[in-house]
Design an enzyme around this catalytic site. Structure first.
Site, short mmCIF file in Angstrom:
data_model
loop_
_atom_site.label_atom_id
_atom_site.label_comp_id
_atom_site.label_asym_id
_atom_site.label_seq_id
_atom_site.Cartn_x
_atom_site.Cartn_y
_atom_site.Cartn_z
N GLY A 47 0.23 -1.82 -8.53
CA GLY A 47 -0.06 -0.46 -8.08
C GLY A 47 0.83 -0.05 -6.94
CD GLN A 52 2.06 1.06 -1.13
OE1 GLN A 52 1.58 1.33 -2.22
NE2 GLN A 52 2.41 -0.16 -0.79
CB CYS A 96 0.17 -4.69 0.12
SG CYS A 96 0.49 -2.94 0.37
CG LEU A 97 4.85 -3.09 -3.83
CD1 LEU A 97 5.10 -1.78 -4.58
CD2 LEU A 97 5.85 -4.15 -4.26
CG HIS A 138 -4.61 -2.71 -2.43
ND1 HIS A 138 -4.46 -3.84 -1.67
CD2 HIS A 138 -3.44 -2.04 -2.33
CE1 HIS A 138 -3.24 -3.83 -1.12
NE2 HIS A 138 -2.60 -2.75 -1.51
CD GLU A 139 -1.95 0.41 -4.87
OE1 GLU A 139 -1.37 1.11 -4.02
OE2 GLU A 139 -1.67 -0.78 -5.06
CG HIS A 142 -1.74 2.03 0.39
ND1 HIS A 142 -1.14 1.41 1.46
CD2 HIS A 142 -1.73 1.11 -0.61
CE1 HIS A 142 -0.78 0.17 1.12
NE2 HIS A 142 -1.14 -0.04 -0.13
NI NI Z 1 -0.75 -1.83 -1.08
#
Ligand code: NI
Length: 165
Positions: A47, A52, A96-97, A138-139, A142
């Site tokens: 995701g 981000q 996470c990226l 999670h997404e 953000h």
């Molecule tokens: Ni993330």
């Protein structure tokens, strides 16, 4: 199409709260393509959220179908997503990226009922559980300026990654 730069912790912009999408036009669709390309070209990820890449609108992409044997709804573009019901709680490992050097254990609702808009502004809804529900939660964090680091079960639940792959 363009691969967008991913903001990484401790960039303060990741703490910004994103605003709802109100206009579902070509510029949104072009951004969605770029966001997908950024997710697909980067390290394998389930995701990504618009903030981000520095666009502070309530947009997330989730696709857990790359993980074998996990119930899923395929590739989801979720705009202005809202969790309207949730059940249970389960602890699991997240990465996470935007936090490339760590993973951590986080408690999430086990199953959720989700409402969102699609790329054309139509209302869509899903019931989901397990890993896909975790990825969505999670997404969505953000969008409110939160990272999994803000939810760790304990300080001992943070783990250094050798290499993001
Ligand atoms: Ni993330």
């Amino acid at each position: 199409m363009a691969q967008l730069e991913i903001l990484t912790f401790p960039d303060d912009r990741l703490k910004q709260v994103s605003t709802e999408v109100e206009i579902f036009d070509d510029s949104l669709h072009a951004f969605l393509k770029d966001l997908e390309e950024t997710m697909d070209e980067g390290p394998p990820s389930v995701g990504i959220a618009a903030p981000q890449v520095g666009r502070f609108e309530r947009i997330v992409l989730v696709d857990v179908s790359i993980k074998p044997k996990i119930p899923n709804h395929g590739r989801l573009i979720l705009i202005n997503p809202k969790i309207v019901a949730e059940q249970g709680q389960v602890v699991g490992r997240e990465g996470c990226l935007s936090v490339p050097d760590f993973t951590g254990n986080v408690a999430r609702a086990e199953s959720i009922e989700l409402e969102a808009k699609d790329a054309h502004g139509n209302t869509i809804s899903f019931s989901m559980e397990g890993y896909e529900a975790r990825a969505v939660q999670h997404e969505m964090d953000h969008l409110d300026g939160l990272l999994f680091l803000d939810h760790l079960v304990s300080r001992r639940d943070l783990f250094r990654r050798k290499k993001y792959k």
